[in-house]
Write an enzyme that holds these catalytic residues in place. Structure first.
Site, PDB file in Angstrom:
ATOM      1  N   ASP B 258     -10.353   6.628   1.307  1.00 44.63           N
ATOM      2  CA  ASP B 258      -9.651   5.401   1.295  1.00 44.63           C
ATOM      3  C   ASP B 258     -10.162   4.306   0.957  1.00 44.63           C
ATOM      4  OD1 ASP B 258      -7.327   4.120   2.754  1.00 44.63           O
ATOM      5  OD2 ASP B 258      -8.732   2.961   3.671  1.00 44.63           O
ATOM      6  N   ALA B 259      -9.397   3.809  -0.147  1.00 47.17           N
ATOM      7  CA  ALA B 259      -9.670   2.171  -0.490  1.00 47.17           C
ATOM      8  C   ALA B 259     -11.322   2.066  -0.888  1.00 47.17           C
ATOM      9  CB  ALA B 259      -9.371   1.193   0.548  1.00 47.17           C
ATOM     10  N   VAL B 260     -11.677   2.819  -1.680  1.00 51.58           N
ATOM     11  CA  VAL B 260     -13.226   2.793  -2.025  1.00 51.58           C
ATOM     12  C   VAL B 260     -13.656   1.532  -2.670  1.00 51.58           C
ATOM     13  CG1 VAL B 260     -13.566   5.253  -2.030  1.00 51.58           C
ATOM     14  CG2 VAL B 260     -12.981   3.935  -4.358  1.00 51.58           C
ATOM     15  N   GLU B 295      -8.790   6.643  -3.477  1.00 51.80           N
ATOM     16  CA  GLU B 295      -7.752   5.279  -3.718  1.00 51.80           C
ATOM     17  C   GLU B 295      -8.862   4.209  -4.093  1.00 51.80           C
ATOM     18  OE1 GLU B 295      -4.876   2.683  -0.844  1.00 51.80           O
ATOM     19  OE2 GLU B 295      -6.947   3.115  -0.232  1.00 51.80           O
ATOM     20  N   ASP B 320      -1.721   3.430  -7.845  1.00 54.06           N
ATOM     21  CA  ASP B 320      -0.554   2.371  -7.356  1.00 54.06           C
ATOM     22  C   ASP B 320       0.436   2.033  -8.203  1.00 54.06           C
ATOM     23  OD1 ASP B 320      -1.672   3.383  -4.933  1.00 54.06           O
ATOM     24  OD2 ASP B 320      -1.785   1.227  -4.160  1.00 54.06           O
ATOM     25  N   HIS B 324       4.514   0.796  -8.487  1.00 55.73           N
ATOM     26  CA  HIS B 324       4.899  -0.519  -8.414  1.00 55.73           C
ATOM     27  C   HIS B 324       5.908  -0.610  -9.705  1.00 55.73           C
ATOM     28  CE1 HIS B 324       2.111  -0.837  -5.429  1.00 55.73           C
ATOM     29  NE2 HIS B 324       1.088  -1.415  -6.065  1.00 55.73           N
TER      30      HIS B 324
END
Lengths: 535, 535
Positions: B258-260, B295, B320, B324
């Protein structure tokens, strides 16, 4: 030409200021009393073309009819950090160095000096008569500690708050111009120490203008400079412009960027990479070579690897670990950061591997530290037995002469000069200077002055040194740190000078020393005899 | 075997705890009431070999006779995050997947699911009967949202506070064991979402044990996890052990980290690089392939470049920006982070270049953003038209079915499936699920619960959405987010399912879609006709 601050073109001045939060920005030409409105452009970049300001005029910016502030990109602060800025025409600097060619970095033999304490006068002009001494010594480059305007007249330079303004008490832009001309005439390159990791504490008006800082990262100086948070583009351009100015407008040959490990940037393109790329373009434009050198306490070759291999393309870095291993080998007590170094075995590693810490546990840092250097040649590493930090960060600022026998001083000098790296001397070491190089400041703000005094004391806990740290704010502390040129009359000092001179000449002549091939160096250690053999 | 926490060897347990500040550490076996002293080893790593604790026993650590705390490396928290830990013998998990081979990453077609809301029961076991549905659909990998123990029974999983303990309400380690066996039997790979950028807010006892956090860096969750400050080695080992455990002991095929971008690490070796290296070694030991996916909101290929080119060696990253650009093309209002995207032209760029932002100015981020992808193949990028974040971070959590016509939903699905990237579905989209996927929590701490409610509201300022955000703490919010399996009885839903099934089959069959060569994709945009042609 700079794309920031006030610059003069064909008779008119272009005035530029980045102030995204401001609703109104005016230029106040102090003596004339004119207030001229700037026009807001894209992303809060204000500008004005005017002939109502001339070189030499003092000025301030007025934000929202309220705050009168000096220019963050000021080129001169004749009345100090709190006073108005002064317009300077960089095109009017006089250059006499057309014949100059920056030598290959591998030929650099650095001499680090502090303008304020190198001579009794403490100015750029006063350095010029000393250049023959340096040329005779065999030095090929002087490295000047930071000259960006700081509070008062006494400072190492790392408290600078106007990165584009040359310290007024040193002689300002004109003085630096004359010094660089003189160096280039005598065949000396000029390296300038610049600070892109923080802005000094006194006279720091940046936060009034734009998001120069971010609380995302904390540094020893507080909030980090904003290189990757919202609004960072203006901050990045600010420092890129600064690097370009020194090369283009002041004919500086290399920049030494201070403590880049404190530059926090997780952008896809690191600010150091972007500086490298922009300096590369400038090189193509001017046909001159410029070098980028960093102080970096990460033991990470990413900084000095080529751009095409995922690095930041920096030409060279300082290697403090060589110094630490050398000092402990010479008898330095293993306290503070020296506690990580074991003497000869580590020095042998520094000779062969560059970094001493290549991933093993560091007790001082309380973590595993560093990485192995694989492909980087010796000329990417600057080594020394003394420098401003290693001397001045001792409580009593002792240079080697106050710590070691003459024989040991000579051994230290030789250890540096036979290394496969770029050697650097610290001013005065070639004559065994007996004065210390102390930490000195001249903050005007009494609270800050007191905080600096206290901070200085706290710093020496690890060293368990005895006695009181000299007061950084005292004029005596500064005066006591000056080079004593009369020492050269002393035959013993003269012998030391001749020794350094001979060493440097040897380095330049012997192919084995001249070719900086780290991989050709073999080192043998005999810990019983306390000897180390290089071949 | 893990080198952390409690693990069982030949009849005895090895108990290990990192607690460098503690002067005394004991293991309290709760039911028996035994207190067993651990012995302090190197750098504050305490240990004990004992046969007085058995699998299934509950236990706590007692620090300095004072604090009774659960084990940071606990494998089970049967009574929730504040209760005692429970010893688990990982060797006793039963594996029936000897025949299983992890397919090439290029063959992955992901299906992201949340265990709590995928089925009425909300357990691992309840997922198993649904696997045939996924196999019929053509999915090749399920991606399970985080399962590390969190407070209460309702959470997306990003508030986990025991990274080694499988959520008790989902079925714990045994339940996950059964699910992975079932997936592998049916030819499905299992991807697990793991969180290494922060520890959840409730039940976070880490600071009692060791320097797991550093104030050097600030993240949206406060002090960053300490990956490069003093004491970081123990923290790094903790998360490395976690990654290794999922692969080795739970037969997970890929981790999605997650969100590295919120992992702050300026070490010479980045923690992600070290995880890659350690997983590489594990691959050699087990002869299995494991994939690492991140991510990462930096548009920086350093993360996914090979180790030998200065990268961190991660196999793939979420993209992402494809989402978008696709959403804005489909009519999504350009608010919040969507304000940076212009529809078809950006979508065309996403198809060809991977990243939409490759260095240009982003108005939403207020800075230039990203870098160009040069050599990375399509299989390094995961794309989707929905995911838990993109759906759940809407105030009302609407899935595509609630926002778009049937035709547009089909177009979105096709846009993903014809891309030269790895496609991912979000649970329920294959049947046009009409329920939202809302943000839900079940914090026990009332202050925290209130802060989460408020934070949720603040988050929607940028979206200017009307009405109130559903209460994350309400059971209804969780229940309303569940997949409605009865929808499949509806002929229209069945048509959607058949459509997805056909699309996936087509992707698997057509060589042009199967070979993920980004450079072979040509895209033409006709903005007048609002069409985009790929060939």
């Amino acid at each position: 030409m700079r794309e920031i601050g006030i610059n003069f073109g064909n008779k008119t001045a272009l005035v530029q200021l980045w102030a995204p939060q401001a609703k109104k920005v005016e230029l106040l030409v102090t003596d004339a009393g004119h207030r001229l409105a700037l026009k807001k452009g894209h992303l809060g970049h204000w500008s004005l073309q005017t002939d109502e300001i001339k070189p030499g005029d003092k000025y301030q910016f007025v934000l929202d009819d309220d705050k009168k502030l000096p220019d963050p990109a000021s080129l001169a602060q004749p009345d100090g950090v709190h006073g108005p800025s002064q317009a300077v025409d960089l095109n009017a600097l006089t250059w006499t160095d057309k014949q100059w060619t920056n030598p290959p970095l591998a030929d650099y033999i650095f001499y680090e000096l502090h303008t304020g304490t190198f001579t009794p006068e403490g100015t750029f002009d006063a350095i010029i008569p000393k250049l023959d001494h340096l040329v005779a010594l065999g030095i090929t480059a002087i490295e000047i500690m930071p000259v960006a305007q700081f509070a008062g007249g006494r400072n190492w330079g790392y408290d600078g708050v106007f990165p584009f303004a040359v310290q007024n008490t040193y002689g300002g832009a004109d003085g630096l111009n004359r010094l660089v001309n003189a160096c280039h005439e005598k065949g000396l390159a000029v390296v300038l120490d610049v600070v892109y990791n923080h802005i000094g504490p006194e006279g720091n008006y940046f936060a009034n203008f734009a998001p120069y800082f971010t609380s995302k990262y904390q540094t020893p100086w507080g909030d980090a400079i904003n290189f990757d948070d919202a609004g960072c583009d203006g901050v990045r351009e600010y420092f890129i412009e600064n690097a370009l100015m020194w090369f283009r407008d002041f004919h500086i040959d290399a920049l030494r960027m201070d403590a880049v490990h404190a530059i926090k940037d997780l952008s896809a393109k690191h600010i150091l990479q972007e500086i490298t790329e922009r300096v590369d373009i400038l090189q193509q434009q001017t046909g001159r070579n410029y070098y980028l050198i960093v102080e970096c306490d990460l033991n990470d070759t990413r900084y000095i690897n080529p751009l095409k291999h995922g690095g930041y393309g920096i030409n060279a870095q300082w290697t403090d670990e060589f110094h630490h291993a050398l000092r402990v080998s010479a008898g330095q007590q293993q306290n503070g950061y020296y506690s990580d170094f074991n003497g000869l075995a580590d020095l042998a590693k520094a000779y062969m591997d560059g970094y001493v810490y290549t991933g093993q546990y560091s007790a001082h840092r309380e973590k595993k530290f560093g990485s192995q250097i694989v492909n980087n040649p010796g000329q990417q590493f600057v080594v020394f037995s003394q420098n401003h930090d290693q001397v001045g960060n001792r409580m009593l600022g002792e240079r080697s002469n106050q710590l070691y026998s003459l024989q040991m001083q000579k051994l230290l000098a030789a250890a540096v000069m036979v290394s496969p790296y770029l050697p650097m001397l610290f001013m005065g070491e070639e004559m065994g200077e007996t004065n210390p190089f102390l930490y000195f400041t001249s903050h005007q703000d009494p609270e800050l002055a007191e905080a600096v005094r206290k901070g200085r004391k706290a710093e020496f806990k690890a060293f368990h040194a005895e006695g009181e740290a000299p007061d950084p704010q005292s004029v005596n502390t500064f005066q006591n740190s000056k080079i004593q040129w009369q020492l050269l009359q002393n035959p013993e000092r003269q012998t030391m000078f001749e020794y350094y001179k001979a060493l440097i000449a040897l380095r330049k002549q012997l192919p084995a020393l001249k070719t900086l091939n780290r991989k050709n160096v073999k080192v043998e250690v005999d810990t019983n005899k306390q000897t180390l053999t290089l071949y």
